[in-house]
Design an enzyme around this catalytic site. Structure first.
Site, mmCIF file in Angstrom:
data_model
loop_
_atom_site.group_PDB
_atom_site.id
_atom_site.type_symbol
_atom_site.label_atom_id
_atom_site.label_comp_id
_atom_site.label_asym_id
_atom_site.label_seq_id
_atom_site.Cartn_x
_atom_site.Cartn_y
_atom_site.Cartn_z
ATOM 1 N N GLY A 98 0.831 -1.205 0.000
ATOM 2 C CA GLY A 98 0.000 0.000 0.000
ATOM 3 C C GLY A 98 0.859 1.245 0.000
ATOM 4 O O GLY A 98 2.050 1.194 -0.338
ATOM 5 N N SER A 99 0.252 2.355 0.391
ATOM 6 C CA SER A 99 0.959 3.634 0.329
ATOM 7 C C SER A 99 1.995 3.740 1.448
ATOM 8 O O SER A 99 1.912 3.035 2.463
ATOM 9 C CB SER A 99 -0.056 4.770 0.468
ATOM 10 O OG SER A 99 -0.727 4.641 1.701
ATOM 11 N N GLY A 150 1.673 2.411 5.243
ATOM 12 C CA GLY A 150 2.734 1.455 5.571
ATOM 13 C C GLY A 150 3.491 1.852 6.829
ATOM 14 O O GLY A 150 3.861 0.998 7.643
ATOM 15 N N GLU A 198 5.719 -3.406 1.104
ATOM 16 C CA GLU A 198 5.771 -3.138 -0.342
ATOM 17 C C GLU A 198 4.998 -1.844 -0.559
ATOM 18 O O GLU A 198 3.795 -1.850 -0.806
ATOM 19 C CB GLU A 198 5.112 -4.287 -1.120
ATOM 20 C CG GLU A 198 5.779 -5.637 -0.917
ATOM 21 C CD GLU A 198 7.088 -5.784 -1.681
ATOM 22 O OE1 GLU A 198 7.385 -4.937 -2.548
ATOM 23 O OE2 GLU A 198 7.826 -6.747 -1.399
ATOM 24 N N CYS A 226 2.460 0.571 -8.819
ATOM 25 C CA CYS A 226 3.550 0.999 -7.932
ATOM 26 C C CYS A 226 4.812 1.226 -8.754
ATOM 27 O O CYS A 226 5.671 2.018 -8.391
ATOM 28 C CB CYS A 226 3.784 -0.039 -6.849
ATOM 29 S SG CYS A 226 3.993 -1.697 -7.496
HETATM 30 P P1 NAD Z 1 -3.587 2.309 0.830
HETATM 31 O O1 NAD Z 1 -2.361 2.522 1.646
HETATM 32 O O2 NAD Z 1 -4.642 3.340 0.881
HETATM 33 O O3 NAD Z 1 -4.299 0.929 1.254
HETATM 34 C C1 NAD Z 1 -3.609 -0.286 1.235
HETATM 35 C C2 NAD Z 1 -4.307 -1.279 2.143
HETATM 36 O O4 NAD Z 1 -4.207 -0.847 3.504
HETATM 37 C C3 NAD Z 1 -5.815 -1.433 1.881
HETATM 38 O O5 NAD Z 1 -6.187 -2.761 2.040
HETATM 39 C C4 NAD Z 1 -6.419 -0.566 2.966
HETATM 40 O O6 NAD Z 1 -7.755 -0.920 3.272
HETATM 41 C C5 NAD Z 1 -5.490 -0.874 4.114
HETATM 42 N N1 NAD Z 1 -5.485 0.108 5.205
HETATM 43 C C6 NAD Z 1 -5.943 1.371 5.190
HETATM 44 N N2 NAD Z 1 -5.715 1.949 6.394
HETATM 45 C C7 NAD Z 1 -5.082 1.023 7.159
HETATM 46 C C8 NAD Z 1 -4.550 1.028 8.471
HETATM 47 N N3 NAD Z 1 -4.621 2.114 9.234
HETATM 48 N N4 NAD Z 1 -3.949 -0.096 8.928
HETATM 49 C C9 NAD Z 1 -3.831 -1.203 8.126
HETATM 50 N N5 NAD Z 1 -4.326 -1.258 6.884
HETATM 51 C C10 NAD Z 1 -4.937 -0.157 6.399
HETATM 52 O O7 NAD Z 1 -3.103 2.053 -0.674
HETATM 53 P P2 NAD Z 1 -3.987 1.927 -2.001
HETATM 54 O O8 NAD Z 1 -4.512 3.269 -2.369
HETATM 55 O O9 NAD Z 1 -4.937 0.798 -1.875
HETATM 56 O O10 NAD Z 1 -2.878 1.471 -3.063
HETATM 57 C C11 NAD Z 1 -2.005 2.344 -3.713
HETATM 58 C C12 NAD Z 1 -0.654 2.403 -3.027
HETATM 59 O O11 NAD Z 1 -0.098 1.086 -2.896
HETATM 60 C C13 NAD Z 1 0.362 3.176 -3.842
HETATM 61 O O12 NAD Z 1 1.141 3.949 -2.975
HETATM 62 C C14 NAD Z 1 1.180 2.087 -4.515
HETATM 63 O O13 NAD Z 1 2.475 2.495 -4.905
HETATM 64 C C15 NAD Z 1 1.225 1.068 -3.416
HETATM 65 N N6 NAD Z 1 1.535 -0.263 -3.977
HETATM 66 C C16 NAD Z 1 2.786 -0.766 -3.763
HETATM 67 C C17 NAD Z 1 3.138 -1.982 -4.334
HETATM 68 C C18 NAD Z 1 4.520 -2.554 -4.133
HETATM 69 O O14 NAD Z 1 4.684 -3.744 -4.390
HETATM 70 N N7 NAD Z 1 5.509 -1.792 -3.702
HETATM 71 C C19 NAD Z 1 2.208 -2.698 -5.098
HETATM 72 C C20 NAD Z 1 0.933 -2.158 -5.276
HETATM 73 C C21 NAD Z 1 0.614 -0.933 -4.705
#
Ligand code: NAD
Length: 525
Positions: free
Chosen positions: A249-250, A254, A271, A305
């Site tokens: 995630g972001s 993270g 990641e 990503c």
């Molecule tokens: P996000 O961070 O908003 O959400 C990711 C996940 O975290 C979701 O399942 C969300 O419901 C959960 N989440 C939200 N708040 C949380 C909390 N407080 N505690 C635990 N979990 C929580 O990200 P997104 O908008 O779904 O995805 C886009 C981001 O993910 C971008 O920054 C992208 O670069 C990154 N990404 C990275 C990779 C990698 O392999 N490096 C791959 C795909 C996406």
């Protein structure tokens, strides 16, 4: 352009083939949670804003029951010999092959990818399944020479137990499989919390894989808990019953997850976001560079990503390369991803359109000029969708604030350079470190890029773009991308605990480092 009725018929077919309904359960603990009287989250398509389904989410008690069942299942599964576990993963891979088309299309409906990209993602699950089958006979530990006579020293790898996997919206199932199928072949069970924006793909995938386990008479291994606003994700971060948490995630989320997991000394695989650049040098094959940069920047509407977000272009190429790229940007068709001619689908949500607009405005405020794009689109028949024109900008400073951030939208910033040291300095200036690329046929330039003073990223590509990794390598990035590695190579070791074993088969007890410790064997005084 595909009409509304295409959308409807694709939806009917896909929902039918995958056994999805308008009211779905979002918690699987060996059985699907009954939905009546539960809180629901709703799924809408970013293609046209159409409602797809309501998903019932579990509460704290349901979560606790799921964790108990996960650990019970671990007790059984971890005793199955690894090659036998591999056979089960093979059957899962075969079943995923049968659903390649419908699952790929569901990804299109739910997150707006083109069907080619949706199916590519399912193909990644199949590929990592094959990798896991091979791995099931290669979970090697090393044997070391012992310094003591009649001693054997070696290491072995055991599963951890229940592994938590939290995933992002933009890859609804492939990253789950990179974690889950590898973790399972080692003997773990997996608890998955998907993005609420991709819950239907998670439900369909969970259905498919557990159906195979059921047929094989095995316990459920792949548990699922959908949430609405990260509440289950927060619970998982703090839960010591998940010795390892893999989070995709972001950077912002993270950091929160990592801090909570660290507070309980849990392990993480992080990641997180990327801010990936491609360097194009005067020695590049410009046709290849054009394709590589265009795919990297435009695929998945800039929501990977590994999306190329910065083009570091030698100043001598401004007049030859940039006009060709501008043409690509002007000609790239934006629209309904179900339409075969479309290259760029919608953004996931309305707020992503807002982020696109504000990043462009800020870049202009920092001195940038728009070469192509900069418009929000309202398309006929798709008024509820989130469409933007891919945008190409140049002229801002390489260290401006907006360029150092990951905006999850199709915006590419062009920055010029004069010599390679300057290109590397620009390249490595951002806080993220996921993917990187150089386009050059000059051996010296390429090797410098791959040396310690070149790319500081987890992924380095030569004459191919920043996006589109294969499963065979370890995937992940440095700095704010989090340092995690998953998928191929030896990334499997993250899902196992290493045990160093010392066996004395002699008739004496020699100590290491030559220590003596004489105990009076006659009983003394
Ligand atoms: P996000 O961070 O908003 O959400 C990711 C996940 O975290 C979701 O399942 C969300 O419901 C959960 N989440 C939200 N708040 C949380 C909390 N407080 N505690 C635990 N979990 C929580 O990200 P997104 O908008 O779904 O995805 C886009 C981001 O993910 C971008 O920054 C992208 O670069 C990154 N990404 C990275 C990779 C990698 O392999 N490096 C791959 C795909 C996406």
């Amino acid at each position: 352009m595909s009409s509304g009725s295409d959308f409807k018929s694709v939806k009917e077919r896909v929902f039918g083939e995958l056994g999805l309904y308008r009211q779905l359960s979002g918690l699987y603990d060996g059985q699907w949670l009954a939905g009546e009287g539960r809180r629901h989250v709703s799924a809408y398509s970013p293609i046209n804003g159409e409602w797809l389904a309501d998903v019932a989410v579990g509460d704290e008690e349901d979560y606790d029951r799921m964790m108990e069942r996960a650990w019970l299942a671990f007790g059984e599964w971890s005793k199955v010999p690894a090659p036998k576990r591999g056979e089960v993963i093979r059957a899962i891979g075969d079943r995923l092959r049968a659903y390649l088309d419908s699952l790929g299309l569901l990804i299109s409906l739910e997150v707006g990818k083109t069907p080619v990209e949706g199916k590519g993602e399912v193909q990644e699950m199949i590929d990592i399944g094959d990798f896991a089958v091979g791995l099931s006979r290669q979970l090697y530990g090393s044997t070391m020479a012992s310094e003591r006579p009649d001693h054997r020293l070696y290491e072995q790898w055991h599963p951890l137990g229940a592994v938590g996997v939290i995933t992002a919206f933009n890859f609804p199932c492939a990253p789950w499989s990179w974690n889950a199928l590898i973790a399972a072949v080692i003997g773990n069970v997996v608890v998955w919390k998907p993005s609420p924006d991709a819950a239907l793909t998670a439900i369909a995938t969970t259905n498919i894989v557990n159906e195979v386990l059921d047929e094989e008479g095995l316990p459920p291994l792949f548990f699922l808990a959908v949430d609405g606003a990260g509440e289950i994700g927060r619970r998982m971060s703090e839960d010591p019953r998940l010795p390892l948490l893999s989070f995709t995630g972001s950077v912002q989320t993270g950091k929160e997850v990592a801090a909570k997991a660290a507070a309980r000394l849990g392990r993480t695989v992080l990641e997180l976001g990327g801010n990936n650049a491609a360097i194009v040098t005067p020695d590049a094959d410009l046709d290849i560079a054009l394709k590589g940069v265009a795919f990297g920047a435009l695929a998945t509407a800039g929501q990977r990503c590994t999306t190329t977000r910065r083009l570091i272009l030698h100043e001598s190429l401004y007049d030859s390369f940039l006009p060709r790229l501008v043409d690509v940007y002007k000609e790239a068709r934006v629209g309904d991803p179900l339409d075969p001619g479309v290259l760029v689908g919608p953004l996931i949500r309305r707020d992503a359109v807002g982020s696109y607009c504000s990043a462009i405005d800020r870049a202009i405020g920092e001195g940038a000029r728009v070469l192509a794009g900069n418009s929000v689109l309202t398309l006929d028949g798709l008024e509820g969708g989130n469409y933007v024109q891919p945008t190409l900008m140049e002229g801002m400073r390489a260290d401006s604030q907006v360029i150092c951030e990951e905006t999850f939208a199709p915006i590419l910033y062009v920055v010029g350079y004069r010599d390679l040291d300057e290109a590397f300095a620009i390249h490595n200036r951002v806080p993220q470190g996921l993917s990187s690329a150089i386009f050059s046929n000059n051996l010296r330039e390429v090797e410098a890029f791959l040396s310690v003073v070149g790319s500081d990223c987890g992924l380095a590509n030569v004459n191919t773009g920043t996006a589109g990794a294969e499963i065979g390598g370890a995937f992940g990035g440095e700095k704010e991308t989090g340092g995690g590695r998953e998928s191929g190579s030896d990334a499997w070791k993250a899902y196992a605990r290493r045990q160093t074993v010392t066996i004395n088969y002699g008739r004496d007890l020699p100590l290491s480092q030559g220590l003596t410790f004489d105990v009076d064997q006659d009983g003394g005084g």
